[in-house]
Scaffold this motif. Structure first.
Motif, short mmCIF file in Angstrom:
data_model
loop_
_atom_site.label_atom_id
_atom_site.label_comp_id
_atom_site.label_asym_id
_atom_site.label_seq_id
_atom_site.Cartn_x
_atom_site.Cartn_y
_atom_site.Cartn_z
N ALA A 161 0.95 -1.14 0.08
CA ALA A 161 -0.02 -0.03 -0.02
C ALA A 161 0.83 1.33 0.07
CB ALA A 161 -1.03 -0.09 1.46
N PHE A 162 0.24 2.43 -0.42
CA PHE A 162 0.86 3.59 -0.36
C PHE A 162 0.57 4.40 0.70
CE2 PHE A 162 1.66 2.37 -4.82
CZ PHE A 162 2.95 2.84 -5.20
N PRO A 163 1.36 5.29 1.36
CA PRO A 163 1.07 5.92 2.95
C PRO A 163 -0.20 6.54 2.71
CG PRO A 163 3.40 6.47 1.94
CD PRO A 163 2.69 5.90 0.98
N ASP A 164 -0.76 7.11 1.72
CA ASP A 164 -2.34 8.00 1.74
C ASP A 164 -3.37 6.89 1.65
OD1 ASP A 164 -2.21 6.87 -1.05
OD2 ASP A 164 -2.65 8.69 -2.03
N ARG A 165 -3.13 5.57 1.93
CA ARG A 165 -4.15 4.62 1.91
C ARG A 165 -4.08 4.17 3.28
NH1 ARG A 165 -7.41 5.81 -1.36
NH2 ARG A 165 -8.54 3.78 -1.00
N LEU A 166 -3.40 4.81 4.20
CA LEU A 166 -3.28 4.17 5.55
C LEU A 166 -3.90 5.41 6.52
CD1 LEU A 166 0.52 2.81 5.64
CD2 LEU A 166 -1.44 1.70 4.91
N SER A 167 -4.18 4.65 7.71
CA SER A 167 -4.61 5.75 8.59
C SER A 167 -3.28 6.22 9.31
CB SER A 167 -5.30 4.84 9.66
OG SER A 167 -4.32 4.06 10.63
N GLY A 168 -3.60 7.40 10.14
CA GLY A 168 -2.47 8.02 10.86
C GLY A 168 -1.61 7.11 11.63
N GLY A 169 -2.47 6.29 12.36
CA GLY A 169 -1.66 5.31 13.27
C GLY A 169 -0.79 4.23 12.56
N GLN A 170 -1.72 4.00 11.24
CA GLN A 170 -0.74 2.95 10.65
C GLN A 170 0.58 3.57 10.02
OE1 GLN A 170 -3.99 1.81 7.93
NE2 GLN A 170 -4.18 -0.11 9.14
N GLN A 171 0.45 4.87 9.66
CA GLN A 171 1.58 5.37 9.15
C GLN A 171 2.86 5.58 10.20
OE1 GLN A 171 0.83 8.90 6.39
NE2 GLN A 171 -1.17 8.39 6.24
N GLN A 172 2.37 6.14 11.14
CA GLN A 172 3.50 6.37 12.30
C GLN A 172 3.94 4.86 12.55
OE1 GLN A 172 5.47 8.00 13.46
NE2 GLN A 172 4.62 9.47 14.53
N ARG A 173 3.27 3.77 12.60
CA ARG A 173 3.60 2.42 13.00
C ARG A 173 4.75 2.08 11.78
NH1 ARG A 173 -1.97 -0.61 13.46
NH2 ARG A 173 -0.39 -2.29 13.18
#
Length: 247
Positions: free
Chosen positions: A134-146
């Motif tokens: 996946a690309f970052p814009d498809r992730l939630s904020g929590g997922q991006q930080q993880r």
């Protein structure tokens, strides 16, 4: 063994000291939480340890080696230190897997197959295996930080620095990041984290350091610093935290 030793650190911005004769020691496998009001020097301290800011005075040692000495290659030092910022700083045009493997491949010269295998192992372990492509814009904020934390772990750092990693998250997403940090503590990873999450600092830290005016004003076990602080300034700070319902 002490992984990190900071002695007499001084850092100025515009002639004003942001760090003022600051001392800090972090033992192996220890988690140290930095607390304090905004502007107390927490983020600046982490940036100095990662050699993103130049000191005006003092020394920083990593595993007994002075990394703040003139002539030290900061890029080589940063290969041994992982740092995660408030903003996720993921490359939007790269997939999660490519974000995580970029430094191991480009900096550490690992083969793509090896780097990707290690990255997928980390992502799976942190509950992000399904997001590898996946690309970052498809992730939630929590997922991006993880993902940002996994990216820092991909280089097998000796020391992990976490700078207010939950401050940009919605409250409902904070928990998943904090759970991940608890898991890293259980693994024995040495960490220094700046945080406004007092209850988390109480639960996960081995030592809490209260910074004020660029100095460690009070330090000790969480139950002492957060439960029975001895310095009036620490007491004042925590009373406001309690009034706000954050402890």
């Amino acid at each position: 063994m002490d992984v990190l030793r900071c002695r007499g650190l001084r850092k100025e911005f515009g002639g004003q000291a942001v760090l003022d004769s600051l001392d800090l020691t972090v033992a192996e496998h220890q988690v140290v939480a930095l607390i304090g009001a905004s502007g107390s020097g927490k983020s600046t301290l982490l940036r100095c340890v990662n050699l993103l800011e130049e000191l005006h005075d003092g020394t920083i040692e990593l595993d007994g080696e002075e990394i703040s000495a003139p002539g030290v290659d900061p890029d080589k030092v940063r290969r041994r230190i992982g740092m995660v910022f408030q903003a996720y700083n993921l490359f939007p045009h790269l997939s999660v897997l490519d974000n995580v493997t970029l430094a191991p491949r480009r900096v550490h010269r690992r083969a793509r197959v090896e780097a990707e295998a290690h990255a997928r192992e980390l992502l799976d372990r942190m509950g992000l295996g399904a997001k590898a492509d996946a690309f970052p814009d498809r992730l939630s904020g929590g997922q991006q930080q993880r993902v940002a934390i996994v990216r820092a772990l991909a280089n097998s750092p000796r020391l992990l620095l976490l700078d207010e990693v939950t401050s940009a998250l919605d409250p409902e997403l904070v928990g998943e990041v904090l759970t991940m940090i608890r898991d890293l503590k259980a693994d024995g990873l040495t960490m220094v984290l700046a945080t406004h999450e007092m209850s988390f600092a109480r639960d996960v830290a081995d030592q809490v350091c209260f910074l004020d005016g660029g100095r460690v004003l009070e330090a000790g076990p969480p139950q002492q610093v957060l439960g029975q602080p001895t310095r009036p300034r620490t007491q004042q700070f925590l009373s406001r935290i309690i009034e706000a319902g954050r402890l």
